[in-house]
Design an enzyme around this catalytic site. Structure first.
Site, PDB file in Angstrom:
ATOM      1  CB  CYS A   1      10.246   9.647   8.953  1.00 10.48           C
ATOM      2  SG  CYS A   1      10.495   9.051   7.273  1.00 10.48           S
TER       3      CYS A   1
ATOM      4  CG  ASN B   1      14.226   9.561   3.321  1.00  8.38           C
ATOM      5  OD1 ASN B   1      15.202   9.654   2.570  1.00  8.38           O
ATOM      6  ND2 ASN B   1      13.349  10.530   3.395  1.00  8.38           N
TER       7      ASN B   1
ATOM      8  CB  CYS C   1       5.861   6.765   4.698  1.00  9.04           C
ATOM      9  SG  CYS C   1       5.799   5.041   4.155  1.00  9.04           S
ATOM     10  NE  ARG C   2       6.611   8.426   9.760  1.00 16.57           N
ATOM     11  CZ  ARG C   2       7.054   7.953  10.903  1.00 16.57           C
ATOM     12  NH1 ARG C   2       6.482   8.341  12.025  1.00 16.57           N
ATOM     13  NH2 ARG C   2       8.048   7.086  10.923  1.00 16.57           N
ATOM     14  CB  SER C   3      11.038  12.341   6.112  1.00 23.20           C
ATOM     15  OG  SER C   3      11.634  11.214   5.547  1.00 23.20           O
TER      16      SER C   3
ATOM     17  CG  ASP D   1       5.460   4.129  10.602  1.00 25.61           C
ATOM     18  OD1 ASP D   1       5.104   4.182   9.408  1.00 25.61           O
ATOM     19  OD2 ASP D   1       6.440   3.483  10.995  1.00 25.61           O
TER      20      ASP D   1
HETATM   21  P1  4NP Z   1       8.511   6.213   7.283  1.00 27.25           P
HETATM   22  O1  4NP Z   1       7.673   4.860   7.277  1.00 27.25           O
HETATM   23  O2  4NP Z   1       9.409   6.188   8.481  1.00 27.25           O
HETATM   24  O3  4NP Z   1       7.459   7.265   7.382  1.00 27.25           O
HETATM   25  O4  4NP Z   1       9.267   6.241   5.964  1.00 27.25           O
HETATM   26  C1  4NP Z   1       8.248   3.588   7.403  1.00 27.25           C
HETATM   27  C2  4NP Z   1       8.731   2.948   6.281  1.00 27.25           C
HETATM   28  C3  4NP Z   1       9.257   1.670   6.409  1.00 27.25           C
HETATM   29  C4  4NP Z   1       9.297   1.069   7.644  1.00 27.25           C
HETATM   30  C5  4NP Z   1       8.819   1.712   8.769  1.00 27.25           C
HETATM   31  C6  4NP Z   1       8.302   2.988   8.640  1.00 27.25           C
HETATM   32  N1  4NP Z   1       9.834  -0.240   7.784  1.00 27.25           N
HETATM   33  O5  4NP Z   1       9.734  -0.815   8.876  1.00 27.25           O
HETATM   34  O6  4NP Z   1      10.383  -0.777   6.819  1.00 27.25           O
END
Ligand code: 4NP
Length: 148
Positions: free
Chosen positions: A3, A6, A8-10, A119
């Site tokens: 993702c 790294n 939340c989703r992945s 997201d």
């Molecule tokens: P992820 O979520 O891609 O599912 O881990 C996010 C975590 C942090 C951010 C964006 C998406 N950020 O902008 O910091």
């Protein structure tokens, strides 16, 4: 599992997939990474940890890292959580045999025709539960396609 951050989703996808493979007695290696490096070294977002706990899975000890070119050789299947992650991964590849390993995880889903796992970073716990449900079903289909 890849993702953006790294956190939340992945890592949720990693935890779900590892659990399903373990139940099957399959010891394939599962890992996750972010296309961005801003959260490298951090544990998953506490909302992701809590959502996974509610489903009996513990991802609190996972540590974020950035996706790197050597991952193309280390892994047989590279699953992107959304279309922008997919594009970013492909941009790093310079070989067709690497590109063939990259898929959108929701392309395996039998229940949604969406391409991207949303997201959940800016939302509340509901968004994380929705992500869990999408990933749980998609991982089941990945297993049917590649591991059974
Ligand atoms: P992820 O979520 O891609 O599912 O881990 C996010 C975590 C942090 C951010 C964006 C998406 N950020 O902008 O910091």
């Amino acid at each position: 599992m890849v993702c953006l951050g790294n956190i939340c989703r992945s890592p949720m996808a990693e935890g779900i997939m590892r659990h399903k493979l373990k139940e099957l007695g399959n010891n394939s290696q599962v890992d996750s990474a972010g296309t961005g490096g801003w959260h490298a070294g951090q544990n998953p977002d506490e909302r992701a940890v809590k959502t996974m706990n509610q489903h009996g899975l513990d991802i609190s000890n996972l540590v974020a890292r950035q996706f790197k070119k050597s991952d193309f050789d280390r892994f047989d299947l590279i699953l992107a959580m959304d279309e922008s992650n997919y594009d970013d991964i492909l941009r790093l590849s310079s070989h067709d045999h690497h590109r063939k390993k990259v898929q959108l995880i929701l392309s395996y889903s039998a229940t949604t025709d969406k391409n991207s796992v949303p997201d959940p970073w800016f939302g509340g716990m509901n968004g994380f539960e929705h992500v869990f449900q999408l990933l749980d079903e998609a991982c089941e289909q990945v297993i049917k396609s590649h591991f059974k």
